[in-house]
Design an enzyme around this catalytic site. Sequence first.
Site, PDB file in Angstrom:
ATOM      1  N   LYS A  20      -9.292   5.524   5.602  1.00 10.89           N
ATOM      2  CA  LYS A  20      -7.908   4.772   5.194  1.00 10.89           C
ATOM      3  C   LYS A  20      -7.991   3.642   4.257  1.00 10.89           C
ATOM      4  CE  LYS A  20      -5.223   6.563   9.110  1.00 10.89           C
ATOM      5  NZ  LYS A  20      -4.211   6.138  10.213  1.00 10.89           N
ATOM      6  N   LYS A  48     -10.994  -1.342  -1.882  1.00  8.75           N
ATOM      7  CA  LYS A  48     -10.615  -2.069  -0.384  1.00  8.75           C
ATOM      8  C   LYS A  48     -11.899  -1.830   0.635  1.00  8.75           C
ATOM      9  CE  LYS A  48      -5.756  -0.785  -1.182  1.00  8.75           C
ATOM     10  NZ  LYS A  48      -4.722  -0.207  -0.522  1.00  8.75           N
ATOM     11  N   ASP A  64       0.846  -1.327   0.076  1.00 11.51           N
ATOM     12  CA  ASP A  64       0.028  -0.029   0.041  1.00 11.51           C
ATOM     13  C   ASP A  64       0.788   1.218   0.125  1.00 11.51           C
ATOM     14  OD1 ASP A  64      -2.143   1.662   0.444  1.00 11.51           O
ATOM     15  OD2 ASP A  64      -1.765   1.755   2.555  1.00 11.51           O
ATOM     16  N   LEU A  65       0.334   2.286  -0.460  1.00  8.94           N
ATOM     17  CA  LEU A  65       1.222   3.402  -0.245  1.00  8.94           C
ATOM     18  C   LEU A  65       1.184   4.659   0.718  1.00  8.94           C
ATOM     19  CD1 LEU A  65       3.139   5.535  -2.216  1.00  8.94           C
ATOM     20  CD2 LEU A  65       1.114   6.595  -3.035  1.00  8.94           C
ATOM     21  N   ASP A  66      -0.127   5.165   0.916  1.00  9.65           N
ATOM     22  CA  ASP A  66      -0.473   6.097   1.843  1.00  9.65           C
ATOM     23  C   ASP A  66      -0.370   5.459   3.422  1.00  9.65           C
ATOM     24  OD1 ASP A  66      -0.622   8.206   0.051  1.00  9.65           O
ATOM     25  OD2 ASP A  66      -2.702   7.149  -0.419  1.00  9.65           O
ATOM     26  N   THR A 124       1.731  10.229   3.750  1.00 12.38           N
ATOM     27  CA  THR A 124       0.890  10.722   2.950  1.00 12.38           C
ATOM     28  C   THR A 124      -0.583  10.431   3.525  1.00 12.38           C
ATOM     29  OG1 THR A 124       0.944   9.165   1.306  1.00 12.38           O
ATOM     30  CG2 THR A 124       1.726  11.232   0.853  1.00 12.38           C
ATOM     31  N   GLU A 178       0.062  -3.041   4.687  1.00 16.49           N
ATOM     32  CA  GLU A 178      -1.117  -2.395   4.638  1.00 16.49           C
ATOM     33  C   GLU A 178      -1.103  -1.607   6.072  1.00 16.49           C
ATOM     34  OE1 GLU A 178      -3.605  -0.662   3.677  1.00 16.49           O
ATOM     35  OE2 GLU A 178      -3.925  -1.666   1.731  1.00 16.49           O
ATOM     36  N   ASP A 179      -1.733  -0.218   6.233  1.00 18.17           N
ATOM     37  CA  ASP A 179      -1.868   0.447   7.301  1.00 18.17           C
ATOM     38  C   ASP A 179      -3.288   0.490   7.742  1.00 18.17           C
ATOM     39  OD1 ASP A 179      -2.146   2.391   5.378  1.00 18.17           O
ATOM     40  OD2 ASP A 179      -2.293   3.915   6.756  1.00 18.17           O
ATOM     41  N   SER A 211      -2.337   0.808  -4.423  1.00 16.44           N
ATOM     42  CA  SER A 211      -3.104   1.966  -3.641  1.00 16.44           C
ATOM     43  C   SER A 211      -4.320   2.538  -4.252  1.00 16.44           C
ATOM     44  CB  SER A 211      -2.138   2.940  -3.656  1.00 16.44           C
ATOM     45  OG  SER A 211      -2.546   4.173  -3.409  1.00 16.44           O
ATOM     46  N   ALA A 212      -5.186   2.838  -3.561  1.00 15.96           N
ATOM     47  CA  ALA A 212      -6.531   3.415  -3.879  1.00 15.96           C
ATOM     48  C   ALA A 212      -6.223   4.674  -4.559  1.00 15.96           C
ATOM     49  CB  ALA A 212      -7.453   3.234  -3.073  1.00 15.96           C
TER      50      ALA A 212
HETATM   51  C1  BG6 Z   1      -5.772   5.860  -0.050  1.00 20.39           C
HETATM   52  C2  BG6 Z   1      -5.866   6.489   1.074  1.00 20.39           C
HETATM   53  O1  BG6 Z   1      -4.594   5.283  -0.198  1.00 20.39           O
HETATM   54  O2  BG6 Z   1      -6.179   6.618  -1.098  1.00 20.39           O
HETATM   55  C3  BG6 Z   1      -7.336   7.180   1.304  1.00 20.39           C
HETATM   56  O3  BG6 Z   1      -5.733   5.936   2.237  1.00 20.39           O
HETATM   57  C4  BG6 Z   1      -7.601   8.071  -0.022  1.00 20.39           C
HETATM   58  O4  BG6 Z   1      -7.088   8.269   2.194  1.00 20.39           O
HETATM   59  C5  BG6 Z   1      -7.456   7.160  -1.138  1.00 20.39           C
HETATM   60  O5  BG6 Z   1      -8.752   8.452   0.057  1.00 20.39           O
HETATM   61  C6  BG6 Z   1      -7.625   7.962  -2.416  1.00 20.39           C
HETATM   62  O6  BG6 Z   1      -6.766   8.701  -2.767  1.00 20.39           O
HETATM   63  P1  BG6 Z   1      -6.916   9.880  -3.851  1.00 20.39           P
HETATM   64  O7  BG6 Z   1      -5.564  10.437  -3.811  1.00 20.39           O
HETATM   65  O8  BG6 Z   1      -7.176   9.118  -5.098  1.00 20.39           O
HETATM   66  O9  BG6 Z   1      -7.996  10.978  -3.547  1.00 20.39           O
HETATM   67 MG    MG Z   2      -2.855   3.319   3.487  1.00 23.06          MG
END
Ligand code: BG6
Ligand code: MG
Length: 219
Positions: free
Chosen positions: A44, A144, A8-10, A16, A168-169, A113-114
């Site tokens: 998240k 997710k 996962d990224l954020d 972030t 993942e977090d 990552s989403a």
């Molecule tokens: C996820 C984050 O990685 O991405 C969420 O944990 C975020 O908080 C989601 O809403 C979507 O991100 P973005 O950058 O497309 O708005």
């Molecule tokens: Mg995350």
Amino acid sequence: RLEAVIFDLDGVITDTAEYHYLAWKRLAEELGLAFDRALNEQLKGIGRKESLEIILQANGKTAAEAEKEEWIARKNRYYLELLEQLTPAAVAPGVLALLQELKAHGIKIALASASKNAPLVLEKLQLTRYFDVIVDAGAVKKGKPDPEIFLTAAEQLQVHGGNCLGIEDAAAGIAAIKAAGMVAVGVGDKATLPAADLVVKTMNELNLSKLQACFTGVR
Ligand code: BG6
Ligand code: MG
């Protein structure tokens, strides 16, 4: 055999997740909506549209579609403003060493990552070249905790899901990894991530042998 690690990224590779929180907080304050860290925990790993719906629902509010679109775009502008300060110094401690160790041992690496901003974030962190696959968040139909994004990563890596480990977090992310039939490592608080096969407080605690041990313990 452990063949691939899907990140996962954020909140895993960099903090972030905090920027997402601050951007939602700013929007919520402008709209007079209640928003705190407890509610943020539910966002998240969740896409932007669904995140707004969760905030509105928690406040007992509804809104017109056009209004929602404007708010989501505004939140993203605030998030992008925060990303301007992002440099390679923001890579979470331990992440670069782990990516290098995985590469050196021929373990494949993917990003699940989403976030539609994920490619930009990886570029800013100068980590793009470590990833064999970056799943396009815009092409994923079910977010997710659905396993789709992790199954897509495995498919694109051409690795069997049973030979993958995800990091993942978010609780929704751990659920997605488990639903994909993969081994799940959580980063953060054990109480928030009870379904993970292993939980570490920070990425610094992870290395290949620790991931191998976790993987072998589960399989
Ligand atoms: C996820 C984050 O990685 O991405 C969420 O944990 C975020 O908080 C989601 O809403 C979507 O991100 P973005 O950058 O497309 O708005
Ligand atoms: Mg995350």
